[in-house]
Scaffold this motif. Sequence first.
Motif, mmCIF file in Angstrom:
data_model
loop_
_atom_site.group_PDB
_atom_site.id
_atom_site.type_symbol
_atom_site.label_atom_id
_atom_site.label_comp_id
_atom_site.label_asym_id
_atom_site.label_seq_id
_atom_site.Cartn_x
_atom_site.Cartn_y
_atom_site.Cartn_z
ATOM 1 N N ILE A 61 -7.473 5.000 5.297
ATOM 2 C CA ILE A 61 -6.410 4.196 5.925
ATOM 3 C C ILE A 61 -5.655 3.332 4.906
ATOM 4 C CG2 ILE A 61 -5.916 2.379 7.630
ATOM 5 C CD1 ILE A 61 -6.814 4.956 8.953
ATOM 6 N N LEU A 62 -6.376 2.634 4.040
ATOM 7 C CA LEU A 62 -5.706 1.682 3.143
ATOM 8 C C LEU A 62 -5.421 2.240 1.755
ATOM 9 C CD1 LEU A 62 -7.366 -1.815 3.811
ATOM 10 C CD2 LEU A 62 -5.233 -0.910 4.720
ATOM 11 N N LYS A 104 -7.721 3.229 -0.359
ATOM 12 C CA LYS A 104 -8.744 2.655 -1.255
ATOM 13 C C LYS A 104 -9.449 3.736 -2.060
ATOM 14 C CE LYS A 104 -8.894 -1.754 0.177
ATOM 15 N NZ LYS A 104 -8.684 -2.872 -0.717
ATOM 16 N N VAL A 139 4.168 8.598 9.503
ATOM 17 C CA VAL A 139 4.295 8.729 10.960
ATOM 18 C C VAL A 139 5.650 8.198 11.425
ATOM 19 C CG1 VAL A 139 3.356 7.988 13.179
ATOM 20 C CG2 VAL A 139 1.803 8.563 11.298
ATOM 21 N N MET A 143 -0.274 6.124 15.677
ATOM 22 C CA MET A 143 -0.626 6.532 14.303
ATOM 23 C C MET A 143 -1.739 7.582 14.347
ATOM 24 S SD MET A 143 1.470 4.878 12.522
ATOM 25 C CE MET A 143 2.679 3.812 13.268
ATOM 26 N N TYR A 198 0.284 0.921 18.729
ATOM 27 C CA TYR A 198 0.415 1.193 17.283
ATOM 28 C C TYR A 198 -0.705 2.108 16.784
ATOM 29 C CZ TYR A 198 -0.779 -0.077 12.401
ATOM 30 O OH TYR A 198 -1.177 -0.056 11.078
ATOM 31 N N ARG A 237 -18.321 -5.312 11.702
ATOM 32 C CA ARG A 237 -17.696 -4.425 12.676
ATOM 33 C C ARG A 237 -18.420 -3.087 12.882
ATOM 34 N NH1 ARG A 237 -14.719 -8.026 10.741
ATOM 35 N NH2 ARG A 237 -14.867 -7.134 8.670
ATOM 36 N N TYR A 265 -18.983 -0.397 3.912
ATOM 37 C CA TYR A 265 -18.443 -0.160 2.550
ATOM 38 C C TYR A 265 -18.888 -1.216 1.550
ATOM 39 C CZ TYR A 265 -14.748 -3.547 3.736
ATOM 40 O OH TYR A 265 -14.073 -4.676 4.114
ATOM 41 N N CYS A 308 -16.612 0.827 7.532
ATOM 42 C CA CYS A 308 -15.961 -0.474 7.733
ATOM 43 C C CYS A 308 -16.865 -1.587 7.213
ATOM 44 C CB CYS A 308 -15.640 -0.682 9.220
ATOM 45 S SG CYS A 308 -17.070 -0.672 10.298
ATOM 46 N N ALA A 360 -12.327 2.200 9.430
ATOM 47 C CA ALA A 360 -12.446 2.577 10.847
ATOM 48 C C ALA A 360 -12.234 1.416 11.815
ATOM 49 C CB ALA A 360 -13.823 3.209 11.089
ATOM 50 N N SER A 361 -12.184 0.180 11.300
ATOM 51 C CA SER A 361 -12.259 -0.949 12.232
ATOM 52 C C SER A 361 -10.963 -1.739 12.384
ATOM 53 C CB SER A 361 -13.350 -1.903 11.744
ATOM 54 O OG SER A 361 -13.011 -2.359 10.444
ATOM 55 N N ASN A 412 -12.264 6.160 6.583
ATOM 56 C CA ASN A 412 -12.473 5.029 5.683
ATOM 57 C C ASN A 412 -11.490 3.927 6.070
ATOM 58 O OD1 ASN A 412 -13.858 4.022 3.303
ATOM 59 N ND2 ASN A 412 -11.865 4.116 2.277
ATOM 60 N N GLY A 414 -6.430 -1.555 12.795
ATOM 61 C CA GLY A 414 -5.516 -1.197 13.882
ATOM 62 C C GLY A 414 -5.539 0.298 14.175
ATOM 63 N N ILE A 415 -5.601 1.129 13.131
ATOM 64 C CA ILE A 415 -5.514 2.582 13.314
ATOM 65 C C ILE A 415 -6.896 3.216 13.474
ATOM 66 C CG2 ILE A 415 -4.694 4.737 12.242
ATOM 67 C CD1 ILE A 415 -2.662 3.018 10.634
ATOM 68 N N HIS A 451 0.789 -1.239 0.000
ATOM 69 C CA HIS A 451 0.000 0.000 0.000
ATOM 70 C C HIS A 451 0.816 1.281 0.000
ATOM 71 C CE1 HIS A 451 -3.229 -2.639 2.059
ATOM 72 N NE2 HIS A 451 -3.337 -2.688 0.764
#
Length: 332
Positions: free
Chosen positions: A231-232, A234, A279, A149, A145, A198, A213, A194, A170-171, A168, A173-174, A58
């Motif tokens: 986050i990813l 996407k 980060v 972040m 972590y 979740r 999503y 998410c 939300a569920s 986008n 690690g961050i 990513h």
Amino acid sequence: MKASVFTEYGPPEVLHLTEVAKPSPKVNEVLIRVHATPVNFADTLIRNFRAISPRKFHMPFLFWLIGKVNFGFGKPKITILGSEFAGEVEAVGKDVTRFRKGDQVFGYCGPRMGAYAEYLCMPENGVVAIKPATMTYEEAAAVPYGAIMALNILRKIKLNPGQKILINGASGGIGPLLVQLASSQFGAQVTGVCGTQRLEYIKALGANRVIDYSKEDFVNSGETYHFIIDILGKLSFSHCKHSLEKNGNILFVSFKMKQILQMVRTSIFSGKKVICVLVNEKAEDLIEIKKLVETGKIKSIIDKDFPLEQAAEAHRYAESGMKKGTVVITIP
Ligand SMILES: NC(=O)c1ccc[n+]([C@@H]2O[C@H](COP(=O)([O-])OP(=O)(O)OC[C@H]3O[C@@H](n4cnc5c(N)ncnc54)[C@H](OP(=O)(O)O)[C@@H]3O)[C@@H](O)[C@H]2O)c1
């Protein structure tokens, strides 16, 4: 000591419990008896890193190359996973002043990994701090972590009470930490995006609204946001710029060269901006995070825990799409 080790890349079954040498702390290090470590994005990614091509990765190609050099191309060089932990200080090096034997600590070892083991050494000036008194080892291990972040991502923007922010992813690690901090620390109106399983988890963390999503593209609702955090990676700027308020920002936590160039271009002109976030974790961040936990601004929701000998099972569950919170490996 016992550790969950992998000597080849692959599915969860590559993880197996074995005896390895117990580390001994250098003069500036603390030896930590690990009690809990979560299964996070990096653990599952690195376990199967051979299969990750630059395209699947990513982040820009250079980051992929650094990752391959650090973790190994054909075979893993770092054979013990686990980048976050909570545990107890067992011994300290002779120059250590911040910690002493018996301290309950939590921390983030990042790409050095090594927390899927009974013992771990950390430099005393590394990202390690006294564990929040209000959390169990399992809960505390799930924080560093994502919280580091999230804290650093939110430092890139000026989020005011009542402003609308969409997360986008939300569920993972961050995301859960972003949801909580944006809501509890900044008083923002938070929308979390998410997967179906979740939605309730993200609501329980304080999101005002949740979007699945797999059922809905948030851009179609006509709603606009002051900030969108992806986050990813996407999303694309062109796809969601109409969902940004005038002068709104889209932040990419995962990005490629395309987003970097968009960031440069949009920084020149006034209006909606692209921000790529990188980060660099610091020990001070964790001390701030401890306070946020103790003042009730951050909590952890643990879905399931697995003993160290079932690390493979923990990974299988984490990747099943069923989890509704953090999956933790415990080393009682
Ligand atoms: N910039 C930096 O300095 C930095 C530092 C660390 C990590 N990163 C990057 O951050 C990423 C990992 O973040 P993480 O640990 O939070 O990952 P994670 O735990 O795997 O979470 C991924 C999130 O994305 C969601 N998601 C999956 N498919 C989606 C889609 N099509 N649309 C919207 N959301 C979707 C997941 O939702 P469900 O699970 O509910 O399906 C989940 O909420 C990596 O790409 C990594 O490279 C960047």
